[in-house]
Design an enzyme around this catalytic site. Structure first.
Site, short mmCIF file in Angstrom:
data_model
loop_
_atom_site.label_atom_id
_atom_site.label_comp_id
_atom_site.label_asym_id
_atom_site.label_seq_id
_atom_site.Cartn_x
_atom_site.Cartn_y
_atom_site.Cartn_z
N SER A 158 0.81 -1.22 0.00
CA SER A 158 0.00 0.00 0.00
C SER A 158 0.85 1.27 0.00
CB SER A 158 -0.93 0.00 1.21
OG SER A 158 -1.78 -1.12 1.19
N HIS A 200 0.83 4.43 4.32
CA HIS A 200 0.16 5.14 3.25
C HIS A 200 0.68 6.57 3.12
CE1 HIS A 200 -3.64 2.35 3.27
NE2 HIS A 200 -2.50 1.68 3.29
#
Length: 305
Positions: free
Chosen positions: A209, A255
């Site tokens: 991610s 992230h």
């Protein structure tokens, strides 16, 4: 506006709602950039860097007719990379690596097998008898990289790989293979570093991610560089960040770290001056590596101390 004499006509349906014409090879892609020779609109995948502006693939194949050397007229991407025949090759390789590691984990017993425990991102783990330094804090820096290719659930890898397939090819076409590879890896490492810095001491984390968010940040930078409509990518970014902070059990640190590094590296790549582009690209990647190493070093000192 009149057509340039001798230039091919644009498709009649190639103008989008925002008034921008569509790429002459991909009419569904609005573009504010035109070939400097034939004046046809071209999208990032079709752009070939020229001495002044960008040219379309047809004009490049036709030759400049100015007596330049083959080296000077060699097709180049927006960021100065070599134009490849397969502009999705690195994206496909990354997809294959993630899938192969996921299958290897399933073959060795799934998420509870020893493989994730040896490759995920981990700082200070708790031992029933004592606290024991393991993972990155013990010097296993490779975990910053290997954690990027581990996924715990089918939904986890499916979402990341769909995002990679959507975001990867346009960036790979615009940057070139080497620069795209550097962008992906540095974004993932940036996400791992921030996760290592801010996550709980005994909290393992894994997944691509961070690298995917880096590609998302790079896409925003590229679209801004090409004067594209920013609303779609900003809405997508807002939705993903909202999901990141509202959904439980998501390593938001990875992230955010990937997003920051990806946007910064992409900015250096697409805005570098043409006459010293390679030097700026190398310096940009070197600064990103040093920043990631500094974050990991600071966190390790905190844990060891």
């Amino acid at each position: 506006m009149d057509q340039v004499p001798g230039s091919p006509q644009e498709p009649q349906d190639a103008r989008g709602d925002d008034g921008l014409p569509g790429c002459y090879r991909h009419p569904d892609r609005p573009s504010g950039i035109r070939c400097t020779r034939c004046n046809r609109p071209i999208c990032p995948e079709c752009m070939v860097s020229a001495s002044v502006g960008f040219q379309c693939p047809d004009c490049v194949r036709g030759g400049s007719g100015t007596g330049h050397s083959p080296r000077a007229t060699a097709p180049r991407t927006l960021a100065g990379g070599t134009v490849a025949a397969d502009r999705r090759l690195i994206t496909k390789i990354l997809l294959g690596l993630n899938a192969a590691v996921f299958v290897a984990v399933l073959a060795t017993g799934g998420p509870t097998s020893p493989l994730p425990d040896r490759l995920d991102l981990l700082g200070l783990a708790f031992d029933p008898a004592r606290y024991q330094l393991v993972g990155v804090a013990e010097g296993e820096w490779y975990r910053l990289l290997t954690a990027m290719f581990l996924h715990q659930q089918v939904a986890h890898i499916a979402f990341n790989m769909l995002s990679l397939w959507w975001l990867g090819p346009p960036l790979e076409a615009a940057l070139g293979r080497l620069r795209f590879t550097a962008l992906y890896l540095l974004s993932g490492l940036g996400g791992s570093a921030l996760s290592y810095l801010l996550a709980a001491q005994n909290q393992p984390s894994l997944g691509a991610s961070g690298a995917i968010f880096g590609l998302l940040g790079a896409t925003a930078v590229l679209m801004r560089r090409l004067n594209y409509d920013m609303k779609p990518v900003l809405i997508l970014l807002a939705l993903n960040l909202g999901f990141t902070f509202l959904w439980p059990h998501i390593a938001w640190q990875a992230h955010v770290g990937g997003l920051i590094v990806g946007a910064a590296v992409a900015f250096g790549m697409v805005h570098a001056p043409r006459d010293r582009r390679n030097a700026v690209h190398v310096a940009t990647c070197a600064v990103a590596v040093l920043a990631i190493a500094a974050v990991v070093w600071v966190r390790t000192l905190q844990l060891v101390g």
